[in-house]
Design an enzyme around this catalytic site. Structure first.
Site, short mmCIF file in Angstrom:
data_model
loop_
_atom_site.label_atom_id
_atom_site.label_comp_id
_atom_site.label_asym_id
_atom_site.label_seq_id
_atom_site.Cartn_x
_atom_site.Cartn_y
_atom_site.Cartn_z
N CYS A 2 0.84 -1.19 0.00
CA CYS A 2 0.00 0.00 0.00
C CYS A 2 0.88 1.25 0.00
CB CYS A 2 -0.94 0.11 1.19
SG CYS A 2 -2.03 -1.29 1.39
N ARG A 27 4.06 -0.23 -4.70
CA ARG A 27 3.83 -0.75 -3.36
C ARG A 27 2.55 -1.60 -3.26
NH1 ARG A 27 6.79 1.65 0.46
NH2 ARG A 27 5.29 1.00 2.03
N TRP A 75 -2.60 -2.89 -1.55
CA TRP A 75 -2.24 -4.31 -1.68
C TRP A 75 -3.04 -4.98 -0.58
CZ3 TRP A 75 0.05 -8.18 1.28
CH2 TRP A 75 0.54 -9.29 0.57
N ASN A 101 -1.69 2.18 5.66
CA ASN A 101 -0.82 1.12 5.13
C ASN A 101 -0.39 0.29 6.34
OD1 ASN A 101 1.26 -0.41 4.02
ND2 ASN A 101 2.74 1.26 4.14
N GLY A 102 -0.73 -1.00 6.34
CA GLY A 102 -0.37 -1.84 7.48
C GLY A 102 -1.51 -2.76 7.86
N GLU A 489 17.74 -17.15 -8.32
CA GLU A 489 17.28 -15.80 -8.67
C GLU A 489 16.68 -15.79 -10.09
OE1 GLU A 489 16.59 -13.22 -7.16
OE2 GLU A 489 16.66 -11.59 -8.63
N LYS A 493 12.87 -14.68 -10.93
CA LYS A 493 12.53 -13.60 -11.88
C LYS A 493 11.47 -14.09 -12.87
CE LYS A 493 13.62 -10.65 -10.45
NZ LYS A 493 14.34 -10.67 -9.21
N GLU A 496 8.07 -14.51 -11.10
CA GLU A 496 7.47 -13.24 -10.68
C GLU A 496 6.77 -12.52 -11.82
OE1 GLU A 496 9.98 -10.99 -7.26
OE2 GLU A 496 11.08 -11.37 -9.08
N HIS A 512 18.76 -35.92 -7.89
CA HIS A 512 17.98 -36.38 -6.74
C HIS A 512 16.51 -35.96 -6.84
CE1 HIS A 512 21.66 -37.72 -4.92
NE2 HIS A 512 22.19 -36.51 -5.05
N LYS A 611 6.34 -4.28 -4.09
CA LYS A 611 7.78 -4.03 -4.00
C LYS A 611 8.26 -4.03 -2.55
CE LYS A 611 11.64 -2.51 -5.94
NZ LYS A 611 12.25 -3.72 -6.50
C1 G6P Z 1 9.24 -8.25 -2.21
C2 G6P Z 1 9.73 -7.85 -3.58
C3 G6P Z 1 11.02 -8.58 -3.91
C4 G6P Z 1 12.06 -8.33 -2.82
C5 G6P Z 1 11.51 -8.72 -1.44
C6 G6P Z 1 12.44 -8.28 -0.32
O1 G6P Z 1 8.80 -9.55 -2.24
O2 G6P Z 1 8.76 -8.12 -4.56
O3 G6P Z 1 11.53 -8.11 -5.14
O4 G6P Z 1 13.20 -9.07 -3.10
O5 G6P Z 1 10.27 -8.08 -1.22
O6 G6P Z 1 12.47 -6.87 -0.30
P1 G6P Z 1 13.62 -6.00 0.30
O7 G6P Z 1 13.18 -4.58 0.07
O8 G6P Z 1 13.71 -6.33 1.76
O9 G6P Z 1 14.88 -6.31 -0.40
#
Ligand code: G6P
Length: 616
Positions: A2, A27, A75, A101-102, A489, A493, A496, A512, A611
């Site tokens: 949010c 956000r 969100w 937000n929260g 990673e 990606k 996501e 395995h 994010k």
């Molecule tokens: C969210 C984002 C990710 C990020 C993660 C940790 O899930 O979508 O891209 O890696 O948070 O966020 P931070 O700000 O703590 O790196």
């Protein structure tokens, strides 16, 4: 999770709030809303969907007049994303309006109490409970808004960044924070409220970041007074000079923020080591490490806590710290660590990695580590963020604002900072020779140019690969050693932003389990650079090949052996093993980006994600 925006001053509030919401959409983006006060009436418009949908809905239905406004991009936590659950929320009388937000964790018992007292609720949200609790306090205790917010918040459990407006007091906004970020921009007789400074950066460089447990009454014509929510004591607010500029938060000709941020990596990494790494002198200067060198270098153990992509950077760091500095490292998901009753010793050093510096689980993990006496070192991108403030010491990544939800430049700059730190500790502990140290610095200095080359030479080729495999339902990513976290990673990606199921595995673990999945439909991305268990990985490639899997291999320039076996190869320049992740990550980012674009997915704002995750 949010984004909140508020404005009070002499300008039209609507354009400022709507633009601010666009900037904060990273956000959360499942619904949005704005309330404006035109001097007489509060006008509110909200909708399920994106900020652009809100703009459309405003058109013709709701007045955009007024010099006071608050807006929200959501969100969802409590209540599905729909029009009614969107913020802002009115109190029952219609006098108060709130954005939040929260999460208010005890909202259900508070709601029950309020219902007994005759309050009714339209939405399923915890936020509507909070605004009515504030109203109830105002009525029963006969206090003004600021006091009522304070009393009400002392009855809540949870996290919040809120802005509340009372139409009977049109020259003030009341704001408060606990666990979720909140910045107040200070202009000439005008104020801006936002989850981060991006909504007001073109209007002012002066901002106050509220600390956890603080609130403020933001009143026109008055100085801002900040106080503690729990005991009403005054706090001297620190007015910070912002360094961000407008250009940094706009797309600059790229189709998506993610692509822009991928291409920014050469500069971002240079910014990360600039001033810290003096190659000719053979020195690394990092104030946060220098000031605490004995504490960190003598740690019995380093525990890294992080989430998501930052956790992957932590895994890469585990290899670097153990390899170079010979300090044992454990890497933990912050969310697991905080709830596991972990063993933490006073001579442990906890490194918290977080792009946003606001991730709730990471924040909670470092609070726990501090309680147990450990030394906490923060690696954050956002300057002044909660985690950077909560840490004993730290180092910023200096990547610049990262807007795309899928993290890219934050990851490579985190690895850069952690590499510098590991090298510095290795030198101090005598676990690296002088020549080895200098050689690492030279190699690191060359990385930005090598990334530029990868971007230049592989992008078109990766587009072809993306076209070929865009319909694949699954994808496997394999790597060993330093490149095992890169495989994780790469898979993250792809998941996501393209919603294709993908898994990352250590290449040797394939036999395995995951090998059972391999058939002629299955693309397997394998990282097979010359340095780092090359022969073993080539054997793994043979195993995939003999089961008819499709092989996309990331190799060192000039490699011939893998070319014979793979369906596609992507070449990256040679470097030392510990720095290969900085190069091999780039094709992973581009591949997922192009697949998502071809599948017409929302690259910068993938579904269900956000994010900055400021809830548990
Ligand atoms: C969210 C984002 C990710 C990020 C993660 C940790 O899930 O979508 O891209 O890696 O948070 O966020 P931070 O700000 O703590 O790196």
């Amino acid at each position: 999770m949010c984004g909140i925006v508020g404005y009070i001053g002499h300008r039209e509030a609507y354009p400022i709030v709507i633009k601010g919401l666009h900037r904060l959409e990273y956000r959360g983006y499942d619904s949005a809303g704005i309330a404006l006060f035109d001097g007489k009436e509060l006008n509110l418009c909200k909708t399920k969907g994106k900020v652009a949908d809100l703009e459309t809905k405003f058109n013709g239905t709701t007045s955009t007049a007024g010099n006071v406004g608050i807006g929200h991009t959501r969100w969802a936590t409590h209540g599905v994303p729909n029009d009614v659950n969107s913020h802002p929320h009115y109190s029952n009388s219609g006098n108060l309006v709130i954005i939040h937000n929260g999460i208010i964790e005890n909202y259900s018992s508070l709601k029950k109490e309020l219902k007994k007292r005759g309050y009714s609720f339209e939405s399923d949200t915890d936020t509507e409970v909070l605004v009515n609790l504030i109203e109830d306090v105002m009525i029963n205790e006969d206090v003004m808004l600021g006091k009522a917010v304070q009393i009400a918040l002392n009855q809540t459990i949870g996290a919040y960044a809120i802005t509340v407006f009372d139409k009977r007091k049109p020259n003030e906004l009341v704001v408060a924070r606990l666990g979720s970020p909140l910045a107040i921009g200070i202009g000439e007789n005008e104020f801006f409220i936002a989850s981060d400074a991006s909504p007001f950066i073109e209007f002012t460089n002066n901002a106050i970041y509220l600390e956890d447990g603080e609130m403020a009454v933001v009143r026109l014509g008055k100085e801002i007074k900040v106080r503690k929510i729990h005991d009403d004591s005054f706090v001297d607010p620190y007015v910070q000079q912002l360094q961000m500029n407008l250009e940094q938060i706009e797309k600059g000709g790229y189709e998506h923020f993610m692509l822009k941020e991928i291409y920014e990596q050469p500069n971002a990494i240079t910014d990360t080591y600039r001033g810290r790494m003096l190659v000719d002198e053979g020195i690394i200067r990092m104030a946060g490490v220098d000031d605490n060198i004995e504490r960190i270098a003598n740690a019995k153990r380093i525990i890294i806590v992080a989430c998501g992509t930052s956790w992957h950077a932590g895994l890469v760091a585990e290899y670097i710290f153990e390899d170079l500095a010979r300090i044992p490292v454990e890497v933990e998901y912050a969310s697991e660590f905080r709830y596991r009753n972990p063993v933490i010793y006073e001579n442990d050093v906890v490194i918290a990695i977080s792009q946003s510096g606001e991730t709730a689980d990471t924040m909670a993990a470092i609070k726990l580590a501090k309680e147990k006496g450990a030394f906490v070192f923060g690696v954050c991108n956002v300057v002044g963020s909660s985690i950077s403030r909560e840490s004993h010491a730290g180092a910023y990544t200096h990547a610049g604002p990262e807007i795309g939800v899928a993290s890219t430049k934050a990851f490579t700059t985190q690895i850069t900072v952690l590499t510098l730190m590991a090298l510095k500790l290795a030198k101090h502990r005598g676990t690296i020779s002088d020549s080895g140290f200098r050689y690492h610095l030279q190699q690191l200095e060359a990385i930005p140019t090598k990334i530029s080359k990868v971007l230049e030479t592989t992008n078109e080729h990766i587009k072809e690969i993306a076209f070929k495999y865009k319909e694949a339902p699954n994808c496997l990513y394999l790597g060993r050693g330093y490149n095992f976290p890169v495989a994780l990673e790469g898979a993250l990606k792809l998941k996501e932003i393209s919603y294709i199921h993908a898994e990352g595995y250590p290449a040797a673990e394939m036999k395995h389990g995951p090998i059972a999945l391999i058939d002629e439909q299955m693309p397997v991305v394998v990282i097979a650079t010359k340095v780092g268990h090359y022969d073993k990985v080539v054997s793994n490639i043979q195993e995939i090949k003999s089961r008819k899997g499709k092989i996309i291999a990331v190799v060192t320039e000039g490699d011939e052996a893998v070319k014979e076996l793979a369906d596609f190869v992507i070449e990256v320049p040679d470097t030392i093993e510990s720095l290969t992740p900085l190069l091999t990550t780039i094709p992973m980012q581009l591949l997922s980006y192009h697949i998502a674009v071809m599948l017409e997915k929302n690259v910068d704002q993938p579904r269900n994600l956000a994010k900055s995750v400021t809830v548990e």
